[in-house]
Write an enzyme that holds these catalytic residues in place. Structure first.
Site, PDB file in Angstrom:
ATOM      1  N   GLY B  36       0.825  -1.204   0.000  1.00  0.00           N
ATOM      2  CA  GLY B  36       0.000   0.000   0.000  1.00  0.00           C
ATOM      3  C   GLY B  36       0.863   1.260   0.000  1.00  0.00           C
ATOM      4  O   GLY B  36       0.633   2.189  -0.788  1.00  0.00           O
ATOM      5  N   HIS B  37       1.880   1.286   0.868  1.00  0.00           N
ATOM      6  CA  HIS B  37       2.788   2.441   0.895  1.00  0.00           C
ATOM      7  C   HIS B  37       3.477   2.614  -0.453  1.00  0.00           C
ATOM      8  O   HIS B  37       3.599   3.730  -0.967  1.00  0.00           O
ATOM      9  CB  HIS B  37       3.893   2.242   1.953  1.00  0.00           C
ATOM     10  CG  HIS B  37       3.405   2.172   3.365  1.00  0.00           C
ATOM     11  ND1 HIS B  37       3.255   0.982   4.033  1.00  0.00           N
ATOM     12  CD2 HIS B  37       3.055   3.147   4.241  1.00  0.00           C
ATOM     13  CE1 HIS B  37       2.831   1.225   5.276  1.00  0.00           C
ATOM     14  NE2 HIS B  37       2.695   2.525   5.429  1.00  0.00           N
ATOM     15  N   LYS B 149      -7.411   3.349   2.546  1.00  0.00           N
ATOM     16  CA  LYS B 149      -7.579   2.338   3.608  1.00  0.00           C
ATOM     17  C   LYS B 149      -7.820   3.048   4.932  1.00  0.00           C
ATOM     18  O   LYS B 149      -8.670   2.639   5.723  1.00  0.00           O
ATOM     19  CB  LYS B 149      -6.321   1.469   3.673  1.00  0.00           C
ATOM     20  CG  LYS B 149      -6.249   0.602   4.913  1.00  0.00           C
ATOM     21  CD  LYS B 149      -6.450  -0.834   4.570  1.00  0.00           C
ATOM     22  CE  LYS B 149      -6.562  -1.690   5.806  1.00  0.00           C
ATOM     23  NZ  LYS B 149      -5.408  -1.526   6.714  1.00  0.00           N
ATOM     24  N   SER B 186       0.068  -4.183   7.274  1.00  0.00           N
ATOM     25  CA  SER B 186       1.199  -4.778   8.009  1.00  0.00           C
ATOM     26  C   SER B 186       0.696  -5.795   9.009  1.00  0.00           C
ATOM     27  O   SER B 186       1.416  -6.710   9.400  1.00  0.00           O
ATOM     28  CB  SER B 186       1.976  -3.703   8.766  1.00  0.00           C
ATOM     29  OG  SER B 186       2.249  -2.620   7.927  1.00  0.00           O
TER      30      SER B 186
END
Lengths: 290, 290
Positions: B36-37, B149, B186
């Site tokens: 996502g990052h 998110k 994570s």
């Protein structure tokens, strides 16, 4: 001089100026200019490529019992004088333009605000923090100029810029004074002839306090007491406060071995008059905020 | 990729980049990157001349009972992945560098924060507001990228930028998902095999809620109830919340005739998993925050 009324246009101009690598100097005001305001503009004019001044009477910094509606306004005179002072852009937003919706975010400062003038104006500096944050983002200045007459406001702006890492240099400009030493203020016109003569003792008393520091007096209580006595002797108005505090932290001090502010406020019949001096540990007046 | 550790150096670089008229894209993170990052970085890479990413685990947004010290960190892997994602500058300030003194100014938001995940983290978003204000002034981005998110965080950043007139465009980036639809996080590694299978029902249940909106169901209570039933049926974890709110205002809604968020959080044994979808009045997923 261009007059800009919308946030969007002002911000686009500022972004464009930054793209052209222009150094922007900024003087935020609530209008009703006196010589003190014009000196801020003149200093900004000397030190920057572009000077932007805003006039915005910010409702957020007026308390419920304070008279936002009656705050003096004179846009024609202000506009003329800004032009004469060499201002490039005069930003004149409406309240709706600055606050189209209710602000969702509140800013609050605990330190530096509940002393001096802030003591009688709870929430005042919270409103100052919000409007300056907005204005800084709209004008995008490299340098911003505030008068040391409002030394508490300068201390608050210093905290804002440092706490939030604004890429802006704060310039504190020495108080503009009449020939006899009285600090220039829009409110001086409300003094009657006798009060006007007495009012000079505000500055004279502070200078006496300075002399005590120079002479080695370390105890703030003694200095405040002597200033108070001088004022009682020479002034018919009622003393609101006389305070000696650290500067710019505005905390109580046990001695004068640091940068300090000596400030006083007096209620005359129709006007409350304030003044201050900022001294280093040797008692020298700090003519520039550092 | 240059690694920058001081506020002063980062800000000087940003000012220099602005002087060179570079468009700066910025991804603020707390590190421990997942896909996502990296997708935020990739999108920023496509849309800007320069991309800056920061990794800073911000103590101000952790409550007294939250585990700031134990927040997962992996700077070597993060640094490698940022470089691979084409980041130009990686800003890695220490806590002392970001907060050399106690902050004098508090920022506080009343709206948008006491719902969803903010409900169980009082003060969390106040800390987010402060750190982002600082980081925005240090990095001076034209565009900043946040993952949807964390839709509530995006709503808070939207308020910050709008309330304070930041000259920054906010880009909300769609949630990155596993092949089966589970949102990348994570925390997914903390799910056991059985829970990992169940967790897909978080997204599936939200999509069922979407289908109800598409089918013309207007009553949020009915939608939330059906989502809840689906989750109870398929998931062993405990439901923390299921909420349908306006977006980005995050206020209760009486019907679905507006942009809404449908969000849920589930406590599994070792991890709390969250997900959401943002829908317009027709029930179409809004893939881009507007």
């Amino acid at each position: 001089m261009q007059i800009i009324r919308t946030v969007k246009e002002m911000q686009l101009i500022s972004i464009q100026l930054k793209n052209e690598q222009k150094q922007i100097g900024y003087v935020a005001t609530m209008g009703y200019f006196h010589e003190g305001h014009l000196n801020l503009m003149k200093q900004a004019r000397k030190e920057n490529d572009i000077v932007i001044t805003s006039i915005f009477v910010n409702p957020l910094q007026f308390g419920p019992n304070e008279d936002f509606e009656k705050y003096p306004r004179n846009k024609e005179k202000d506009t003329r004088e800004a032009e004469e002072a060499g201002i490039d852009y005069l930003f004149l937003p409406s309240v709706d333009e600055m606050y189209p919706d209710k602000q969702l975010i509140k800013m609050h400062m605990e330190r530096r605000v509940n002393v001096l003038c802030g003591n009688s104006r709870p929430g005042h500096f919270d409103g100052v923090l919000t409007v300056l944050t907005k204005l800084f983002h709209i004008v995008l200045p490299d340098k911003t100029y505030f008068g040391l007459k409002d030394a508490q406001q300068v201390a608050v702006v210093e905290a804002l810029i440092r706490d939030h890492n604004f890429p802006i240099k704060l310039i504190g400009v020495p108080t503009t004074r009449e020939a006899d030493g009285l600090a220039k203020s829009s409110r001086n016109v409300f003094l009657n002839e006798q009060e006007r003569k007495e009012a000079v003792w505000l500055y004279k008393s502070l200078l006496h306090g300075q002399q005590l520091v120079v002479d080695g007096v370390k105890n703030p209580d003694i200095i405040v007491k002597e200033v108070h006595e001088l004022l009682r002797e020479h002034v018919s108005g009622k003393v609101d406060y006389i305070e000696m505090l650290s500067y710019p932290d505005l905390l109580p001090v046990l001695d004068t071995n640091q940068n300090i502010i000596l400030a006083a406020a007096i209620y005359f019949e129709e006007a409350r008059i304030i003044d201050n001096i900022i001294l280093n540990a040797k008692g020298q007046i700090k003519s520039q905020f550092e």
